[in-house]
Design a protein around this motif. Structure first.
Motif, PDB file in Angstrom:
ATOM      1  N   ILE A 224      56.174 113.787  37.246  1.00 43.45           N
ATOM      2  CA  ILE A 224      56.285 112.831  35.983  1.00 43.45           C
ATOM      3  C   ILE A 224      57.623 113.278  35.137  1.00 43.45           C
ATOM      4  O   ILE A 224      57.796 114.373  34.949  1.00 43.45           O
ATOM      5  N   THR A 225      58.465 112.454  35.116  1.00 44.53           N
ATOM      6  CA  THR A 225      59.771 112.948  34.453  1.00 44.53           C
ATOM      7  C   THR A 225      59.939 112.254  33.090  1.00 44.53           C
ATOM      8  O   THR A 225      59.525 111.132  32.888  1.00 44.53           O
ATOM      9  N   SER A 226      60.674 112.811  32.145  1.00 42.56           N
ATOM     10  CA  SER A 226      60.884 112.201  30.957  1.00 42.56           C
ATOM     11  C   SER A 226      62.732 112.634  31.013  1.00 42.56           C
ATOM     12  O   SER A 226      63.263 113.830  31.574  1.00 42.56           O
ATOM     13  N   ILE A 227      63.423 111.740  30.319  1.00 44.74           N
ATOM     14  CA  ILE A 227      64.955 111.891  30.141  1.00 44.74           C
ATOM     15  C   ILE A 227      65.130 112.084  28.603  1.00 44.74           C
ATOM     16  O   ILE A 227      64.797 111.238  27.869  1.00 44.74           O
ATOM     17  N   ALA A 228      66.177 113.002  28.656  1.00 45.09           N
ATOM     18  CA  ALA A 228      66.872 113.162  27.284  1.00 45.09           C
ATOM     19  C   ALA A 228      68.443 113.010  27.753  1.00 45.09           C
ATOM     20  O   ALA A 228      68.833 113.657  28.478  1.00 45.09           O
ATOM     21  N   VAL A 229      69.006 112.605  26.522  1.00 43.07           N
ATOM     22  CA  VAL A 229      70.836 112.611  27.026  1.00 43.07           C
ATOM     23  C   VAL A 229      71.430 113.443  26.052  1.00 43.07           C
ATOM     24  O   VAL A 229      72.556 113.862  26.223  1.00 43.07           O
TER      25      VAL A 229
ATOM     26  N   SER B 244      50.948 121.751  36.944  1.00 36.35           N
ATOM     27  CA  SER B 244      51.844 120.766  36.126  1.00 36.35           C
ATOM     28  C   SER B 244      52.749 120.287  37.077  1.00 36.35           C
ATOM     29  O   SER B 244      53.565 120.957  37.318  1.00 36.35           O
ATOM     30  N   LYS B 245      53.210 118.954  36.761  1.00 37.56           N
ATOM     31  CA  LYS B 245      54.078 118.216  37.413  1.00 37.56           C
ATOM     32  C   LYS B 245      55.116 117.573  36.173  1.00 37.56           C
ATOM     33  O   LYS B 245      55.707 116.637  36.845  1.00 37.56           O
ATOM     34  N   ARG B 246      55.214 117.927  34.953  1.00 38.25           N
ATOM     35  CA  ARG B 246      55.848 117.218  34.063  1.00 38.25           C
ATOM     36  C   ARG B 246      57.065 117.863  33.835  1.00 38.25           C
ATOM     37  O   ARG B 246      57.085 118.937  33.590  1.00 38.25           O
ATOM     38  N   VAL B 247      58.149 117.131  34.032  1.00 34.27           N
ATOM     39  CA  VAL B 247      59.678 117.626  34.063  1.00 34.27           C
ATOM     40  C   VAL B 247      60.489 116.978  33.065  1.00 34.27           C
ATOM     41  O   VAL B 247      60.498 115.852  33.205  1.00 34.27           O
ATOM     42  N   LEU B 248      61.207 117.630  32.298  1.00 36.67           N
ATOM     43  CA  LEU B 248      62.063 116.941  31.315  1.00 36.67           C
ATOM     44  C   LEU B 248      63.575 117.356  31.780  1.00 36.67           C
ATOM     45  O   LEU B 248      63.748 118.403  31.980  1.00 36.67           O
ATOM     46  N   ILE B 249      64.221 116.002  31.992  1.00 39.27           N
ATOM     47  CA  ILE B 249      65.895 116.229  32.468  1.00 39.27           C
ATOM     48  C   ILE B 249      66.515 115.960  31.421  1.00 39.27           C
ATOM     49  O   ILE B 249      66.564 115.132  30.536  1.00 39.27           O
ATOM     50  N   VAL B 250      67.520 117.022  30.830  1.00 37.96           N
ATOM     51  CA  VAL B 250      68.253 116.975  29.875  1.00 37.96           C
ATOM     52  C   VAL B 250      69.646 117.064  30.250  1.00 37.96           C
ATOM     53  O   VAL B 250      70.043 117.986  30.668  1.00 37.96           O
ATOM     54  N   ASP B 251      70.381 115.801  30.371  1.00 38.42           N
ATOM     55  CA  ASP B 251      71.829 115.769  30.762  1.00 38.42           C
ATOM     56  C   ASP B 251      72.340 114.417  30.411  1.00 38.42           C
ATOM     57  O   ASP B 251      71.965 113.731  30.333  1.00 38.42           O
ATOM     58  N   ASP B 252      73.882 114.562  30.098  1.00 34.42           N
ATOM     59  CA  ASP B 252      74.379 113.490  29.370  1.00 34.42           C
ATOM     60  C   ASP B 252      75.300 112.731  30.856  1.00 34.42           C
ATOM     61  O   ASP B 252      75.746 111.527  30.237  1.00 34.42           O
ATOM     62  N   GLU B 253      75.134 113.177  31.873  1.00 29.74           N
ATOM     63  CA  GLU B 253      75.887 112.450  33.030  1.00 29.74           C
ATOM     64  C   GLU B 253      74.664 111.173  33.475  1.00 29.74           C
ATOM     65  O   GLU B 253      73.894 111.999  34.460  1.00 29.74           O
ATOM     66  N   THR B 254      74.785 110.395  33.827  1.00 32.16           N
ATOM     67  CA  THR B 254      73.757 109.224  33.886  1.00 32.16           C
ATOM     68  C   THR B 254      73.577 109.333  35.310  1.00 32.16           C
ATOM     69  O   THR B 254      72.385 109.395  35.816  1.00 32.16           O
ATOM     70  N   CYS B 255      74.650 109.419  36.414  1.00 34.24           N
ATOM     71  CA  CYS B 255      74.345 109.533  37.779  1.00 34.24           C
ATOM     72  C   CYS B 255      73.277 110.639  38.038  1.00 34.24           C
ATOM     73  O   CYS B 255      72.700 110.406  39.073  1.00 34.24           O
ATOM     74  N   PHE B 256      73.768 111.852  37.608  1.00 34.39           N
ATOM     75  CA  PHE B 256      73.120 112.879  37.674  1.00 34.39           C
ATOM     76  C   PHE B 256      71.699 112.932  37.533  1.00 34.39           C
ATOM     77  O   PHE B 256      70.716 113.293  38.200  1.00 34.39           O
ATOM     78  N   ARG B 257      71.430 112.406  36.050  1.00 31.91           N
ATOM     79  CA  ARG B 257      70.090 112.214  35.663  1.00 31.91           C
ATOM     80  C   ARG B 257      69.363 111.380  36.584  1.00 31.91           C
ATOM     81  O   ARG B 257      68.086 111.550  37.243  1.00 31.91           O
ATOM     82  N   ASN B 258      69.858 110.314  37.146  1.00 30.94           N
ATOM     83  CA  ASN B 258      69.296 109.169  37.909  1.00 30.94           C
ATOM     84  C   ASN B 258      68.960 109.936  39.428  1.00 30.94           C
ATOM     85  O   ASN B 258      67.754 109.475  39.715  1.00 30.94           O
TER      86      ASN B 258
END
Length: 111
Positions: A41-46, A15-29
């Motif tokens: 495959i990424t998804s983003i939550a702030v 499985s390659k699906r990753v959820l990134i949960v972070d409020d720092e835009t630069c780090f998320r990017n």
């Protein structure tokens, strides 16, 4: 600042699906770019609320979760506990190669 690496045991190593949960835009990017370049495959939550919605909707195999965010509700904490809190953690700033190594090692030990 730290963040958790949470990997679900019920999923396969492939499985390659990753959820990134972070409020720092630069780090998320940086995480999003690096993970997608590596074939994830990424998804983003702030915040915690967005994370819970994406957890239910997309069922990611891996979640990279910042532990200090403006919106961290009890549902997200309960979800972390359900997932055995975390499989590992890292301190920011993160070296991407070290993150990938930790993820690969954790997936290998769980699969």
């Amino acid at each position: 600042r730290s963040f958790f690496i949470i990997i679900k045991e019920s999923e396969t190593k492939m499985s390659k699906r990753v959820l990134i949960v972070d409020d720092e835009t630069c780090f998320r990017n940086v995480l999003e770019y690096s993970l997608e370049k590596a074939g994830y495959i990424t998804s983003i939550a702030v915040n915690g609320q967005e994370a819970m919605e994406l957890l239910r909707k997309e069922k990611p195999h891996t979640m990279l979760l910042d532990i200090n965010m403006p919106v961290m509700d009890e549902d997200l904490v309960a979800e972390k506990i359900k997932n055995k809190l975390a499989n590992d953690y890292m301190i920011k700033p993160v070296e991407i190669e070290v993150l990938f190594e930790k993820m690969d090692n954790l997936m290998g030990s769980i699969a």
